[in-house]
Design a protein around this motif. Structure first.
Motif, PDB file in Angstrom:
ATOM      1  N   ALA A 208       0.822  -1.210   0.000  1.00 55.03           N
ATOM      2  CA  ALA A 208       0.000   0.000   0.000  1.00 55.03           C
ATOM      3  C   ALA A 208       0.857   1.260   0.000  1.00 55.03           C
ATOM      4  O   ALA A 208       0.570   2.218  -0.727  1.00 55.03           O
ATOM      5  CB  ALA A 208      -0.938  -0.006   1.203  1.00 55.03           C
ATOM      6  N   LEU A 209       1.925   1.273   0.797  1.00 52.88           N
ATOM      7  CA  LEU A 209       2.775   2.465   0.867  1.00 52.88           C
ATOM      8  C   LEU A 209       3.546   2.660  -0.433  1.00 52.88           C
ATOM      9  O   LEU A 209       3.738   3.801  -0.886  1.00 52.88           O
ATOM     10  CB  LEU A 209       3.732   2.350   2.057  1.00 52.88           C
ATOM     11  CG  LEU A 209       3.057   2.388   3.434  1.00 52.88           C
ATOM     12  CD1 LEU A 209       4.069   2.110   4.533  1.00 52.88           C
ATOM     13  CD2 LEU A 209       2.371   3.731   3.674  1.00 52.88           C
ATOM     14  N   GLY A 210       3.994   1.564  -1.053  1.00 43.03           N
ATOM     15  CA  GLY A 210       4.656   1.684  -2.346  1.00 43.03           C
ATOM     16  C   GLY A 210       3.710   2.221  -3.410  1.00 43.03           C
ATOM     17  O   GLY A 210       4.098   3.079  -4.223  1.00 43.03           O
ATOM     18  N   MET A 211       2.464   1.724  -3.403  1.00 45.52           N
ATOM     19  CA  MET A 211       1.472   2.245  -4.340  1.00 45.52           C
ATOM     20  C   MET A 211       1.178   3.714  -4.088  1.00 45.52           C
ATOM     21  O   MET A 211       0.986   4.497  -5.033  1.00 45.52           O
ATOM     22  CB  MET A 211       0.184   1.428  -4.234  1.00 45.52           C
ATOM     23  CG  MET A 211       0.265   0.016  -4.792  1.00 45.52           C
ATOM     24  SD  MET A 211      -1.299  -0.867  -4.658  1.00 45.52           S
ATOM     25  CE  MET A 211      -2.312   0.057  -5.830  1.00 45.52           C
ATOM     26  N   ALA A 212       1.167   4.106  -2.820  1.00 42.77           N
ATOM     27  CA  ALA A 212       0.919   5.519  -2.480  1.00 42.77           C
ATOM     28  C   ALA A 212       1.993   6.415  -3.088  1.00 42.77           C
ATOM     29  O   ALA A 212       1.699   7.500  -3.614  1.00 42.77           O
ATOM     30  CB  ALA A 212       0.862   5.697  -0.966  1.00 42.77           C
ATOM     31  N   VAL A 213       3.242   5.956  -3.042  1.00 44.04           N
ATOM     32  CA  VAL A 213       4.330   6.727  -3.658  1.00 44.04           C
ATOM     33  C   VAL A 213       4.115   6.862  -5.159  1.00 44.04           C
ATOM     34  O   VAL A 213       4.257   7.946  -5.741  1.00 44.04           O
ATOM     35  CB  VAL A 213       5.695   6.054  -3.372  1.00 44.04           C
ATOM     36  CG1 VAL A 213       6.811   6.739  -4.163  1.00 44.04           C
ATOM     37  CG2 VAL A 213       6.014   6.100  -1.882  1.00 44.04           C
ATOM     38  N   MET A 214       3.733   5.754  -5.800  1.00 38.10           N
ATOM     39  CA  MET A 214       3.504   5.778  -7.242  1.00 38.10           C
ATOM     40  C   MET A 214       2.378   6.749  -7.604  1.00 38.10           C
ATOM     41  O   MET A 214       2.490   7.524  -8.569  1.00 38.10           O
ATOM     42  CB  MET A 214       3.159   4.371  -7.741  1.00 38.10           C
ATOM     43  CG  MET A 214       4.270   3.350  -7.562  1.00 38.10           C
ATOM     44  SD  MET A 214       5.568   3.516  -8.808  1.00 38.10           S
ATOM     45  CE  MET A 214       4.856   2.588 -10.162  1.00 38.10           C
ATOM     46  N   PHE A 215       1.276   6.712  -6.844  1.00 37.29           N
ATOM     47  CA  PHE A 215       0.162   7.613  -7.129  1.00 37.29           C
ATOM     48  C   PHE A 215       0.543   9.065  -6.884  1.00 37.29           C
ATOM     49  O   PHE A 215       0.122   9.958  -7.617  1.00 37.29           O
ATOM     50  CB  PHE A 215      -1.050   7.235  -6.279  1.00 37.29           C
ATOM     51  CG  PHE A 215      -1.908   6.167  -6.894  1.00 37.29           C
ATOM     52  CD1 PHE A 215      -2.818   6.460  -7.899  1.00 37.29           C
ATOM     53  CD2 PHE A 215      -1.807   4.850  -6.474  1.00 37.29           C
ATOM     54  CE1 PHE A 215      -3.593   5.483  -8.479  1.00 37.29           C
ATOM     55  CE2 PHE A 215      -2.586   3.852  -7.043  1.00 37.29           C
ATOM     56  CZ  PHE A 215      -3.485   4.166  -8.058  1.00 37.29           C
ATOM     57  N   ALA A 216       1.332   9.302  -5.842  1.00 35.88           N
ATOM     58  CA  ALA A 216       1.762  10.677  -5.556  1.00 35.88           C
ATOM     59  C   ALA A 216       2.617  11.228  -6.693  1.00 35.88           C
ATOM     60  O   ALA A 216       2.493  12.390  -7.079  1.00 35.88           O
ATOM     61  CB  ALA A 216       2.536  10.715  -4.234  1.00 35.88           C
ATOM     62  N   LEU A 217       3.492  10.392  -7.245  1.00 33.37           N
ATOM     63  CA  LEU A 217       4.315  10.817  -8.365  1.00 33.37           C
ATOM     64  C   LEU A 217       3.511  10.992  -9.638  1.00 33.37           C
ATOM     65  O   LEU A 217       3.844  11.816 -10.494  1.00 33.37           O
ATOM     66  CB  LEU A 217       5.434   9.797  -8.608  1.00 33.37           C
ATOM     67  CG  LEU A 217       6.484   9.663  -7.499  1.00 33.37           C
ATOM     68  CD1 LEU A 217       7.436   8.514  -7.832  1.00 33.37           C
ATOM     69  CD2 LEU A 217       7.244  10.948  -7.288  1.00 33.37           C
ATOM     70  N   PHE A 218       2.456  10.200  -9.753  1.00 34.42           N
ATOM     71  CA  PHE A 218       1.625  10.211 -10.957  1.00 34.42           C
ATOM     72  C   PHE A 218       0.687  11.422 -10.984  1.00 34.42           C
ATOM     73  O   PHE A 218       0.238  11.837 -12.050  1.00 34.42           O
ATOM     74  CB  PHE A 218       0.821   8.912 -10.991  1.00 34.42           C
ATOM     75  CG  PHE A 218       0.167   8.612 -12.319  1.00 34.42           C
ATOM     76  CD1 PHE A 218       0.804   8.888 -13.516  1.00 34.42           C
ATOM     77  CD2 PHE A 218      -1.085   8.031 -12.366  1.00 34.42           C
ATOM     78  CE1 PHE A 218       0.216   8.593 -14.735  1.00 34.42           C
ATOM     79  CE2 PHE A 218      -1.695   7.734 -13.578  1.00 34.42           C
ATOM     80  CZ  PHE A 218      -1.038   8.022 -14.757  1.00 34.42           C
ATOM     81  N   ALA A 219       0.358  11.968  -9.798  1.00 33.22           N
ATOM     82  CA  ALA A 219      -0.625  13.055  -9.689  1.00 33.22           C
ATOM     83  C   ALA A 219      -0.150  14.319 -10.406  1.00 33.22           C
ATOM     84  O   ALA A 219       1.041  14.581 -10.499  1.00 33.22           O
ATOM     85  CB  ALA A 219      -0.900  13.355  -8.226  1.00 33.22           C
TER      86      ALA A 219
END
Length: 219
Positions: A208-219
């Motif tokens: 979940a935390l790794g995905m959160a990083v990916m989404f934050a970068l993608f935003a």
């Protein structure tokens, strides 16, 4: 998707841990049918999240991934309602919704990345777009980002939600590790004690935390 090579490797290691754990749980004889399906889906998610961090992952076909993770989200919803196990149905729903959310978020991210790649001038293919388009469409840590306000806000909200989910799972893992730690005298744990219980929420937290990083970068 990730331009910084160091961050790519950090995320690769983060996603490799839950992927390997899912495969390990998949082959354990004590894992039930619903558990095997769930762990298989998490292993697939870990592998494809690794691919998403590297340029070659952008060439993977979008449609099969969207179908897989949409089906995964529906599976977790259906499984908690039809096979709640030892939990009450409400308890099963409470335990399953973060997994369904992660699967749905993954499907959305793959579809959004495919759309961004097509809008960058690489439409018509089955993958996310060419590597050159990714380098040209973003800057900083991420080599691709969303430009439309709606998807960008959605990605940011998903990053926040996944961070919260990951922190809850991490706290649960730490609690289980503390409760199930060896006795102060250094003796073995009592017979029948599941000394790996903390691994499940710990691996979910990392995912979940790794995905959160990916989404934050993608935003």
């Amino acid at each position: 998707m990730i331009a910084a090579n160091g961050l790519r490797w950090i995320l690769t290691l983060m996603f490799a841990a839950p992927a390997l754990y899912g495969l390990w749980r998949l082959v354990r004889p004590t894992t039930g049918l619903t558990g095997r399906v769930g762990h298989l889906l998490h292993a697939a998610m870990g592998v494809l999240m690794i691919a998403m961090a590297w340029p070659w992952g952008m060439d993977l076909a979008v449609a099969p991934q969207v179908v897989l993770f949409t089906a995964g989200a529906l599976w977790f919803v259906a499984a908690c309602l039809v096979w709640p196990g030892e939990r009450s149905r409400s308890g099963a729903v409470k335990a399953a919704w973060p997994h369904a959310l992660m699967m749905g978020a993954m499907a959305w991210m793959v579809a959004a990345m495919g759309t961004s790649g097509a809008m960058a001038g690489h439409g018509g293919g089955t993958g996310h777009g060419g590597h050159e388009g990714h380098a040209a469409s973003g800057s900083g840590l991420a080599s691709m980002s969303l430009t439309a306000t709606g998807p960008s806000v959605a990605s940011a909200l998903l990053a926040v939600a996944l961070t919260a989910i990951g922190l809850v799972w991490l706290a649960r893992a730490l609690d289980l590790a503390r409760v199930r730690a060896p006795l102060p005298a250094g003796g073995p744990a009592p017979a029948g004690t599941d000394t790996t219980a903390a691994l499940d929420p710990a691996c979910h937290a990392v995912m979940a935390l790794g995905m959160a990083v990916m989404f934050a970068l993608f935003a």
